[in-house]
Design a protein around this motif. Sequence first.
Motif, PDB file in Angstrom:
ATOM      1  N   TYR A 111      -4.874  48.385  -9.489  1.00 35.93           N
ATOM      2  CA  TYR A 111      -5.463  49.241 -10.832  1.00 35.93           C
ATOM      3  C   TYR A 111      -5.401  48.736 -12.258  1.00 35.93           C
ATOM      4  N   ARG A 112      -5.629  49.155 -13.273  1.00 32.68           N
ATOM      5  CA  ARG A 112      -5.766  48.310 -14.366  1.00 32.68           C
ATOM      6  C   ARG A 112      -4.564  48.796 -15.449  1.00 32.68           C
ATOM      7  N   ASP A 113      -3.883  47.736 -16.199  1.00 30.73           N
ATOM      8  CA  ASP A 113      -2.898  47.670 -16.807  1.00 30.73           C
ATOM      9  C   ASP A 113      -3.671  48.395 -18.335  1.00 30.73           C
ATOM     10  N   PHE A 114      -3.170  47.821 -20.007  1.00 31.74           N
ATOM     11  CA  PHE A 114      -3.174  48.544 -21.048  1.00 31.74           C
ATOM     12  C   PHE A 114      -4.466  47.518 -21.235  1.00 31.74           C
ATOM     13  N   GLN A 115      -4.682  46.567 -20.757  1.00 32.39           N
ATOM     14  CA  GLN A 115      -5.821  45.639 -21.871  1.00 32.39           C
ATOM     15  C   GLN A 115      -6.680  45.368 -20.253  1.00 32.39           C
ATOM     16  N   ALA A 116      -6.932  46.616 -19.437  1.00 33.44           N
ATOM     17  CA  ALA A 116      -8.076  46.693 -18.273  1.00 33.44           C
ATOM     18  C   ALA A 116      -7.969  45.697 -17.554  1.00 33.44           C
ATOM     19  N   ARG A 117      -7.338  45.221 -17.188  1.00 31.63           N
ATOM     20  CA  ARG A 117      -6.510  43.382 -15.930  1.00 31.63           C
ATOM     21  C   ARG A 117      -6.371  44.916 -14.742  1.00 31.63           C
ATOM     22  N   VAL A 118      -6.665  43.603 -13.597  1.00 31.66           N
ATOM     23  CA  VAL A 118      -6.522  44.420 -12.876  1.00 31.66           C
ATOM     24  C   VAL A 118      -5.658  43.731 -12.370  1.00 31.66           C
ATOM     25  N   PHE A 168      -6.773  29.402  -7.134  1.00 30.04           N
ATOM     26  CA  PHE A 168      -7.444  29.368  -8.225  1.00 30.04           C
ATOM     27  C   PHE A 168      -6.520  28.508  -9.655  1.00 30.04           C
ATOM     28  N   VAL A 169      -7.802  28.452 -10.081  1.00 26.91           N
ATOM     29  CA  VAL A 169      -6.803  27.379 -10.943  1.00 26.91           C
ATOM     30  C   VAL A 169      -6.862  28.993 -12.391  1.00 26.91           C
ATOM     31  N   PRO A 170      -5.359  28.827 -13.202  1.00 21.02           N
ATOM     32  CA  PRO A 170      -5.257  30.145 -14.093  1.00 21.02           C
ATOM     33  C   PRO A 170      -6.029  29.408 -14.884  1.00 21.02           C
ATOM     34  N   GLY A 171      -6.689  30.314 -16.046  1.00 15.73           N
ATOM     35  CA  GLY A 171      -7.862  30.409 -17.478  1.00 15.73           C
ATOM     36  C   GLY A 171      -6.389  29.963 -18.150  1.00 15.73           C
ATOM     37  N   THR A 172      -5.607  29.662 -18.488  1.00 13.28           N
ATOM     38  CA  THR A 172      -4.632  29.223 -19.903  1.00 13.28           C
ATOM     39  C   THR A 172      -3.464  28.831 -18.993  1.00 13.28           C
ATOM     40  N   GLU A 181       3.356  25.601 -24.592  1.00 13.82           N
ATOM     41  CA  GLU A 181       2.389  25.962 -23.403  1.00 13.82           C
ATOM     42  C   GLU A 181       2.519  25.477 -22.402  1.00 13.82           C
ATOM     43  N   ARG A 182       3.026  26.234 -20.961  1.00 15.93           N
ATOM     44  CA  ARG A 182       3.187  25.095 -19.791  1.00 15.93           C
ATOM     45  C   ARG A 182       2.210  25.595 -18.855  1.00 15.93           C
ATOM     46  N   PRO A 183       2.324  24.976 -17.899  1.00 20.78           N
ATOM     47  CA  PRO A 183       1.939  25.322 -15.692  1.00 20.78           C
ATOM     48  C   PRO A 183       2.179  26.346 -16.135  1.00 20.78           C
ATOM     49  N   TRP A 184       2.143  27.660 -14.975  1.00 20.29           N
ATOM     50  CA  TRP A 184       2.212  28.779 -14.447  1.00 20.29           C
ATOM     51  C   TRP A 184       3.419  28.113 -13.557  1.00 20.29           C
ATOM     52  N   PRO A 185       4.078  28.952 -13.010  1.00 21.79           N
ATOM     53  CA  PRO A 185       5.427  28.554 -11.909  1.00 21.79           C
ATOM     54  C   PRO A 185       5.016  29.204 -10.444  1.00 21.79           C
ATOM     55  N   ASP A 238       2.462  40.174  -6.632  1.00 18.55           N
ATOM     56  CA  ASP A 238       3.766  40.629  -7.977  1.00 18.55           C
ATOM     57  C   ASP A 238       2.627  39.255  -8.808  1.00 18.55           C
ATOM     58  N   ASP A 239       1.740  38.517  -8.998  1.00 18.06           N
ATOM     59  CA  ASP A 239       1.253  37.659 -10.091  1.00 18.06           C
ATOM     60  C   ASP A 239       0.394  38.352 -10.704  1.00 18.06           C
ATOM     61  N   PRO A 240       1.023  37.474 -11.992  1.00 19.14           N
ATOM     62  CA  PRO A 240       0.456  37.873 -13.449  1.00 19.14           C
ATOM     63  C   PRO A 240      -0.486  37.808 -13.413  1.00 19.14           C
ATOM     64  N   LEU A 241      -1.065  36.715 -12.943  1.00 17.23           N
ATOM     65  CA  LEU A 241      -3.043  36.176 -12.895  1.00 17.23           C
ATOM     66  C   LEU A 241      -3.551  35.868 -11.827  1.00 17.23           C
ATOM     67  N   TRP A 242      -3.548  37.766 -10.972  1.00 15.80           N
ATOM     68  CA  TRP A 242      -4.192  38.371  -9.679  1.00 15.80           C
ATOM     69  C   TRP A 242      -5.632  38.190 -10.329  1.00 15.80           C
ATOM     70  N   TYR A 243      -5.713  38.970 -11.443  1.00 11.92           N
ATOM     71  CA  TYR A 243      -6.737  39.425 -11.997  1.00 11.92           C
ATOM     72  C   TYR A 243      -7.874  38.339 -11.556  1.00 11.92           C
ATOM     73  N   GLU A 244      -7.339  36.951 -11.795  1.00 12.35           N
ATOM     74  CA  GLU A 244      -8.213  36.183 -11.665  1.00 12.35           C
ATOM     75  C   GLU A 244      -8.498  35.116 -10.417  1.00 12.35           C
ATOM     76  N   SER A 245      -7.853  35.770  -9.498  1.00  8.18           N
ATOM     77  CA  SER A 245      -8.090  35.355  -7.840  1.00  8.18           C
ATOM     78  C   SER A 245      -9.275  35.936  -7.839  1.00  8.18           C
ATOM     79  N   THR A 246      -9.659  35.470  -5.835  1.00  6.34           N
ATOM     80  CA  THR A 246     -10.806  36.295  -5.223  1.00  6.34           C
ATOM     81  C   THR A 246     -10.359  37.176  -5.192  1.00  6.34           C
ATOM     82  N   ALA A 247      -9.321  38.151  -4.640  1.00  7.47           N
ATOM     83  CA  ALA A 247      -9.266  38.837  -5.011  1.00  7.47           C
ATOM     84  C   ALA A 247      -9.384  39.964  -5.547  1.00  7.47           C
ATOM     85  N   GLY A 248      -8.778  39.394  -6.550  1.00 11.34           N
ATOM     86  CA  GLY A 248      -8.203  39.991  -8.058  1.00 11.34           C
ATOM     87  C   GLY A 248      -9.952  40.949  -8.800  1.00 11.34           C
ATOM     88  N   ARG A 249     -10.880  38.978  -8.539  1.00 11.79           N
ATOM     89  CA  ARG A 249     -11.842  39.280  -9.254  1.00 11.79           C
ATOM     90  C   ARG A 249     -12.986  40.605  -7.760  1.00 11.79           C
TER      91      ARG A 249
END
Length: 438
Positions: A111-118, A168-172, A181-185, A238-249
């Motif tokens: 599904y998409r959130d309010f920012q249209a991210r999956v 995958f490497v997070p974009g930010t 700004e710190r690395p994602w856990p 439950d990954d807030p960056l899942w939209y950047e993953s291969t499956a998320g894209r």
Amino acid sequence: MGWWGILGGVRSPLDTFAGLLDRSVQEIEVLVADARAFDASRIRDLADIWDNNTMPLARVACAGRPFRARRARTGLLWMAGLGAARRALMVGLDPALDRELPAAAPGPPAYRDFQARVHPGSLPLTAQIIADLLTDYDLACAGVRSLVVLPSRTGLRVDLTVAAPRRFVPGTGRATRDGAERPWPAAPLRFTFTDVDDLRFDAADRLGIGVSAGEAGLTVEIGQGGILRAATASVWPDDPLWYESTAGRAADAVTPFGRPDRPKAVPTSSLTSRQEDAALALHDLMIRVRLAGSYPAFAAIIPIREICSALAGAGSAIRAAGAKRGTAREEAFTDLVRRWQPIPRAAGTPVPSGPALLRYLRYSEPYDDDDVHREGAVVLVAAVPGTDPTAPWRLASEELPHPATFRVTTAAFDRVQDVRREAGTLTMNEALVIQETR
């Protein structure tokens, strides 16, 4: 076929709506009459129905007579519209509904959130999903963050959360509360296993996860010697960056924008203060019951049996009160407010030495989440006998912080075990070992 054809004129839609509440309370009462039958997940699901359906039931019961049947139908359709699990729960309580409710639509895989991210939903753990996880996450370097074991009438269920590094490497980076700004856990992957027939877990050997699917079911290897086998399973990344993953894209390319429409809610009709007070009193008691299911560590102090006794026939009582008119209706709802007053909590006790039947177990590792430190602990909920051997067993529960040692196997849930507490260590015939302080 319409409602009257199904029900043969015996029950109206309002009777069905009210009957679901009566049956929910009746089943919860059975599950807590003797603690050996305590089923946290079932109690939670039954009580959860009435979080946002208590007030609609009162409004339907108090609506004008020409509107009740239509609004009750609308309320039942809205209740079932939450998904396949909710529909199945309703049909389990009232099998006649299976012929009337529309088939449950499959939940969207994303599904998409309010920012249209999956973001992903809960995914069945198939060979393809496992392959996708291995593409995006380094399970070999993952570690168990929490383990929850829940015996139920349908078998043993295990909720397993692992923290897995991303491939995958997070974009930010992650913005912290101080603006840095710190690395994602590591990303939490939340697995749910049903019909578990083998479990061996040692918190000292929790690093490294292997997941495989075969004809016999799902197998998870944990560390060097841990194992979990189950008939079926699901996973929620439950990954807030899942939209950047291969499956998320891949999901982003096929996931529609917007949310699927749910059935319309029950039309709003005004309630008097007494009618609203009665509905809120019922709602508050059911929330306390749900708390015992969602957080079983509190189950020993929440007076669920007394609450069920007070709420016996609650649906029928609301229907009957709404059928009255004028002063008689207000007096009936006033009586319900008095009947559904808050009930003082019980006196909880820790799990004593002696015979016990485990009804819930949670192990959690300490970790940092959004700059907040979470302490590690073990939570135990067990059915234990009283001094009268003929009396129903009661619940005992406790939280053991900072466990130095934790080991558990399926045998801890097979039958009544003998609990021994000596020198800061709790054991159940070697099927469960907890050294209480780190």
